[in-house]
Design a protein around this motif. Sequence first.
Motif, short mmCIF file in Angstrom:
data_model
loop_
_atom_site.label_atom_id
_atom_site.label_comp_id
_atom_site.label_asym_id
_atom_site.label_seq_id
_atom_site.Cartn_x
_atom_site.Cartn_y
_atom_site.Cartn_z
N UNK A 230 -7.34 -8.04 -7.41
CA UNK A 230 -7.11 -9.08 -7.02
C UNK A 230 -6.27 -9.56 -6.65
N UNK A 231 -4.83 -9.09 -7.50
CA UNK A 231 -3.87 -9.58 -7.30
C UNK A 231 -3.03 -8.64 -5.63
N UNK A 232 -3.42 -7.96 -5.70
CA UNK A 232 -2.74 -6.86 -4.06
C UNK A 232 -3.64 -7.76 -2.98
N UNK A 233 -4.37 -9.01 -2.80
CA UNK A 233 -4.67 -10.10 -1.78
C UNK A 233 -4.60 -11.32 -1.81
N UNK A 234 -3.26 -10.55 -0.81
CA UNK A 234 -2.29 -11.74 -0.27
C UNK A 234 -2.39 -11.69 1.17
N UNK A 235 -1.96 -13.48 1.17
CA UNK A 235 -1.82 -13.41 2.91
C UNK A 235 -1.15 -12.16 3.85
N UNK A 236 -1.66 -12.21 4.71
CA UNK A 236 -1.15 -11.23 6.04
C UNK A 236 -1.04 -10.05 6.12
N UNK A 237 -2.40 -9.53 4.87
CA UNK A 237 -2.81 -8.94 4.41
C UNK A 237 -3.92 -7.44 5.34
N UNK A 238 -3.15 -6.79 5.92
CA UNK A 238 -4.71 -6.46 6.99
C UNK A 238 -5.74 -5.46 6.11
N UNK A 239 -7.03 -5.47 6.46
CA UNK A 239 -8.19 -4.61 6.33
C UNK A 239 -7.33 -2.94 6.83
N UNK A 240 -6.95 -2.75 7.49
CA UNK A 240 -6.69 -1.51 8.16
C UNK A 240 -5.84 -0.82 7.43
N UNK A 241 -4.50 -1.74 6.89
CA UNK A 241 -4.16 -0.75 5.77
C UNK A 241 -4.62 0.04 5.30
N UNK A 242 -5.35 0.74 4.69
CA UNK A 242 -6.56 0.84 3.58
C UNK A 242 -7.39 2.33 4.35
N UNK A 243 -6.54 3.00 4.81
CA UNK A 243 -7.25 4.03 5.45
C UNK A 243 -7.35 5.22 4.88
N UNK A 244 -8.01 6.23 6.01
CA UNK A 244 -7.88 7.78 5.05
C UNK A 244 -6.50 8.16 4.74
N UNK A 245 -5.50 7.94 5.80
CA UNK A 245 -4.87 8.63 5.27
C UNK A 245 -4.02 7.86 4.26
N UNK A 246 -4.29 6.21 4.09
CA UNK A 246 -3.18 5.58 3.18
C UNK A 246 -3.87 5.80 1.32
N UNK A 247 -4.88 5.41 1.61
CA UNK A 247 -5.78 5.35 -0.03
C UNK A 247 -5.22 6.87 -0.22
N UNK A 248 -5.83 7.46 -0.13
CA UNK A 248 -5.23 8.86 -1.39
C UNK A 248 -4.48 8.77 -2.14
N UNK A 249 -3.24 8.03 -1.36
CA UNK A 249 -2.10 7.80 -2.13
C UNK A 249 -2.23 6.80 -3.31
N UNK A 250 -2.93 5.72 -3.27
CA UNK A 250 -2.72 4.93 -4.12
C UNK A 250 -2.97 4.78 -5.86
N UNK A 251 -2.41 5.09 -6.76
CA UNK A 251 -2.16 5.44 -7.85
C UNK A 251 -3.28 5.00 -8.55
N UNK A 252 -3.99 4.00 -9.05
CA UNK A 252 -5.01 3.33 -9.86
C UNK A 252 -6.29 3.48 -9.11
N UNK A 253 -6.78 3.88 -9.68
CA UNK A 253 -8.56 3.36 -9.03
C UNK A 253 -8.92 1.39 -9.96
N UNK A 254 -8.79 0.33 -8.70
CA UNK A 254 -9.09 -1.10 -9.44
C UNK A 254 -10.80 -0.61 -9.69
N UNK A 255 -11.08 0.16 -9.85
CA UNK A 255 -12.84 -0.21 -10.09
C UNK A 255 -13.10 0.49 -11.14
N UNK A 256 -11.86 1.27 -11.48
CA UNK A 256 -12.34 2.33 -12.77
C UNK A 256 -13.16 2.23 -13.33
N UNK A 257 -13.60 0.63 -14.02
CA UNK A 257 -13.69 0.08 -15.68
C UNK A 257 -15.44 -1.15 -14.83
#
Lengths: 300, 283
Positions: A263-290
Amino acid sequence: MAAYSFINPFDNIIMMNDLTRVSFTNPEKILYPGLELKKSRVIEYYIRIAPRMLGFIKNRAIVMNRYPNGIDKDGFYEKDAPAGIPPWVETFNKYSEIAEREIKYIIANNLDTLIWMANLAAIEINITLSTIDNYETPDLVFFDIDPEPPCSFDNVIDIAFLLKEKLDELNFRSFVKTSGKKGLHVVLPIIKSYNFNQTREFVHQFGKFLARESDLVVSEFRNSQDPGTVFIDYLQNTPGKTMIAPYSLRAQPDAPVSTPLEWKELKKGLRPEEFNIFTVLKRKNDPWERLLESKQSLEV
Amino acid sequence: MIRGRDYWKVNSRWKCNEMAKDNDRAKPSSRPVWSGSITIGLVNVPVKLYTMIHDQAFSFRLLHKDDGQPLRYERVCIKEDKVIDWKDTVKGYEIRKNEFIVFKKEELDAIRPESDERIRLDKFVSLLSIDPVFFDKSYILVPDRSEEAYSLMMTVIAQMGKAGMGKVTIRTKEYPVVVYEYKGSLILTTLRYAYEVVSPGDMEELSGLKKPGKKEMELAEKIIKDLSGEFDITEYRDGYKDRMEKLIETKMKGEVVVAQVPKKEEVKELMVALQETIERLRK
């Protein structure tokens, strides 16, 4: 480790793949023409995201959205397992009253099935909100926050937080992901003691409440297309209806991914396209893991 | 390009074989190879030409022994030892060993026969008078919105035991042909030119044959009479083909994945990703 094992060609099998039962076809086919992304990249994405994705889609009926000729050409929904399905792909038969016949849904409980779907150019993978052992009983409550232009993603974030506050107030633990398009998805994992009528009404009630709190929000389907509004779509909370799976790619020019967020990642100015085939694999944690371990009662 | 075509050939043959096994017949082609008219003087019979002969020989693909991957043919210049593009090739006619006359495409096109969409028949001969040694390849003629004329021509030559002789240009080659009736259809069979067929008279061993004696003749005649029967081609089977089909079937059943695995860069990358993910999923 050799990629292929090789046996005397005059004796028996020519060769087999050690790593997967899937034979890749047309890996060089361009699926995202704007990015010149080949099908092999889409398959690779699904291979690499599999550890995060498989647990979530397990035992859920799958509807594929296939784009064999790339995302700028017509795609098609595929509920029914296609002809020539390999014997090792699990399926789940369910009578459809609309189609008036049994639908053979694909169940992706292993890596090979996920890869097999990717090889079919199933860019978008949709899953039901219930599992096949209890098809009529949802284990997820799904709030689809769906904006109508000219609403911005910032507006969507505002509404999502408004929803979260209300859910927090009532002690519900909620999880959020980008839809991969313009909206956000909020999900509550629940114990399997309710039917879809109840979860659908539950979401609808929240929509009505938010509509009173915010001028932007509409709670009724008939208003969902009104310009500059945000519809809290409750209608997918229905047997057999689906949600785009977490970590599924979307058939959009930037190759976005429906991405689970803190939830804390959701900030103004965020663009949903930032999360894409190139970037998502680099994310360290899985917020939905649990997420699936956080089942809650809907009783307030 | 060679690869694609060969693959198709192998597959279509396989299907043909399946058909042939069921009823001793090759599968009809779906598309005509040629269409035009039979012309006899001023008479025209529009027809379409379908392939009648399907070669059922098995062909194998050449693979690399180490990894089972298909091999590609390339045009290699013997002097520079490098691969030459199709666009950088010309046709040469070898006049003496390693001496060539070079032809431009236009020069060859200029003298190529033009297909005028006509099967010109100018003579009718007794069908039985044609020596089978000249027969080359047969095609089925079907009427092209000309059923009445077709039927008339077929019926009359069948009744008279005649075959029409003439010529036709198919694609870029001109052939002598005969047209005759067979099983309720007009058949066109291309013939060999006289210069393509060796005359037995040129064989030395045949020049001094002795005339057989009367007694020997009587005995031989008796043997032939005893073995006389009707012509029935289905009595013959290609044993090698049957064994080959059986072998292929056995191999296919034994959970044999005849891997058409494209060993491309893309796939290599996927293999790396797979190995890493499988490791992670094991944990």
